[in-house]
Design an enzyme around this catalytic site. Structure first.
Site, PDB file in Angstrom:
ATOM      1  N   TRP A  10      -3.575   1.823  -4.041  1.00 11.91           N
ATOM      2  CA  TRP A  10      -4.751   2.068  -4.870  1.00 11.91           C
ATOM      3  C   TRP A  10      -6.044   1.615  -4.201  1.00 11.91           C
ATOM      4  CZ3 TRP A  10      -2.711   0.133 -10.351  1.00 11.91           C
ATOM      5  CH2 TRP A  10      -1.657   0.970 -10.741  1.00 11.91           C
ATOM      6  N   LYS A  11      -5.904   0.910  -3.075  1.00 13.66           N
ATOM      7  CA  LYS A  11      -7.086   0.397  -2.346  1.00 13.66           C
ATOM      8  C   LYS A  11      -8.004  -0.373  -3.309  1.00 13.66           C
ATOM      9  CE  LYS A  11      -6.420   4.038   0.971  1.00 13.66           C
ATOM     10  NZ  LYS A  11      -6.945   4.854   2.031  1.00 13.66           N
ATOM     11  N   GLU A 172       0.632   6.699   9.509  1.00 14.78           N
ATOM     12  CA  GLU A 172      -0.589   7.235   8.900  1.00 14.78           C
ATOM     13  C   GLU A 172      -1.609   7.533   9.989  1.00 14.78           C
ATOM     14  OE1 GLU A 172      -1.060   5.884   4.523  1.00 14.78           O
ATOM     15  OE2 GLU A 172      -1.854   4.325   5.798  1.00 14.78           O
ATOM     16  N   GLY A 178      -7.668   9.830   3.720  1.00 18.00           N
ATOM     17  CA  GLY A 178      -8.822  10.034   2.848  1.00 18.00           C
ATOM     18  C   GLY A 178      -9.711  11.200   3.267  1.00 18.00           C
ATOM     19  N   SER A 217      -3.649  11.768   3.219  1.00 14.97           N
ATOM     20  CA  SER A 217      -3.915  12.944   2.391  1.00 14.97           C
ATOM     21  C   SER A 217      -2.658  13.628   1.856  1.00 14.97           C
ATOM     22  CB  SER A 217      -4.803  13.940   3.150  1.00 14.97           C
ATOM     23  OG  SER A 217      -6.053  13.322   3.472  1.00 14.97           O
ATOM     24  N   GLY A 238      -2.672   7.363  -0.950  1.00 12.57           N
ATOM     25  CA  GLY A 238      -3.909   6.720  -1.391  1.00 12.57           C
ATOM     26  C   GLY A 238      -4.498   7.436  -2.585  1.00 12.57           C
ATOM     27  N   GLY A 239      -5.488   8.301  -2.334  1.00 12.97           N
ATOM     28  CA  GLY A 239      -6.246   8.971  -3.395  1.00 12.97           C
ATOM     29  C   GLY A 239      -5.390   9.568  -4.505  1.00 12.97           C
TER      30      GLY A 239
HETATM   31  P1  PGA Z   1      -5.000   8.917   1.380  1.00 12.88           P
HETATM   32  O1  PGA Z   1      -4.758   7.385   1.845  1.00 12.88           O
HETATM   33  O2  PGA Z   1      -3.724   9.376   0.724  1.00 12.88           O
HETATM   34  O3  PGA Z   1      -6.136   8.826   0.395  1.00 12.88           O
HETATM   35  O4  PGA Z   1      -5.321   9.692   2.581  1.00 12.88           O
HETATM   36  C1  PGA Z   1      -3.531   6.997   2.391  1.00 12.88           C
HETATM   37  C2  PGA Z   1      -3.571   5.536   2.782  1.00 12.88           C
HETATM   38  O5  PGA Z   1      -4.612   5.087   3.280  1.00 12.88           O
HETATM   39  O6  PGA Z   1      -2.593   4.802   2.617  1.00 12.88           O
END
Ligand code: PGA
Length: 257
Positions: A10-11, A172, A178, A217, A238-239
């Site tokens: 979730w950052k 990643e 992102g 992503s 992430g998102g």
């Molecule tokens: P993202 O982020 O899915 O928004 O690209 C992935 C992550 O940083 O773990």
């Protein structure tokens, strides 16, 4: 057969109310049996640490596990702003992202520090999710495989190959995080296979059992073809992990893979 894992990162997003809603949405679907999660996929969410207790409380008794986005390699003491493994365990938290590219690039974490964090986590009985990945410059220079395999090798050297009986790896590519620009399934598979080959060189059995997640992503529309790749065992998201329907669709794709 490796069991898939989908981890939501979730950052630094959310607040008490939005997190309450997110967890309610996830748990309502999971408890209604829409995904036979416990059998076919492990589901993990990594909230900002201040919300760990809230999230762990809601997730108690469900299939959703909780993790943190970073942890200190030190036991205790004068490390302002850091969080120890003992503190995590106090909240029954058994997973920690380690070496996320944002930690490496924005906060200067080195390969050696990342390896120390993995070692400390394993010693404490917490599963590290070791994040690795190349930058766009490194990919364009044809260095992706070398960069990523070196990032894994540093941890094997420090922790031993047996670490990967427990530890999870998340590939990643930095340029895909992102950005909405996902690695193609073939690009991702190539790197995942290279990572598994590094593990295999040290121990074939460990290599066959280690879960290697793809991140960058991942969304509801690309998860199925990514997870169909032989060496992709789930995702670090992430998102899309902040949206109930998208995250559940990704978990469903992993369960079906
Ligand atoms: P993202 O982020 O899915 O928004 O690209 C992935 C992550 O940083 O773990």
């Amino acid at each position: 057969m490796r069991k898939s894992l989908v981890a939501g990162n979730w950052k630094m997003n959310g607040n008490k109310a939005s997190i309450e809603g997110l967890m309610d949405g996830l748990l309502a679907s999971l408890n209604s049996g829409s995904i036979s999660a416990s059998e076919s996929v492990d589901i993990l969410v990594c909230p900002p640490t201040v919300y760990l207790s809230q999230v762990a409380g809601k997730a108690a008794g469900s299939v959703v596990k909780t993790g943190v986005q970073n942890v200190s390699q030190f036991e205790a003491g004068a490390y302002t702003g850091e969080l120890s493994l003992a503190m995590l365990k106090d909240f029954d938290c058994r997973y920690a992202l380690v070496g996320h590219s944002e930690r490496r690039s924005l906060f200067g974490e080195t390969d050696d520090q990342v390896a120390e964090k993995c070692a400390a986590a394993l010693e404490a009985g917490v599963t590290p999710i070791l994040c690795v990945g190349e930058s766009l410059e490194q990919r364009d220079a044809g260095e992706a495989l070398a960069v990523v395999t070196e990032q894994v090798q540093v941890v094997i050297k420090r922790c031993g190959i047996a670490a990967f009986n427990t530890a999870v790896i998340a590939y990643e590519p930095v340029w895909a995080i992102g950005t909405g620009r996902t690695a193609s399934p073939e690009q991702a598979q190539e790197v995942h296979a290279a990572i598994r080959a590094v593990l295999h060189d040290a121990d074939a059995e460990v290599a066959a059992a280690t879960r290697i997640l793809y991140g960058g992503s991942v969304g509801a529309t690309n998860a199925t073809e990514l997870f169909a790749q032989r060496d992709i065992d789930g995702g670090l998201v992430g998102g899309a992990s902040l949206k109930v329907d998208d995250f559940l669709a990704i978990c469903t794709a992993a369960a079906a893979a």
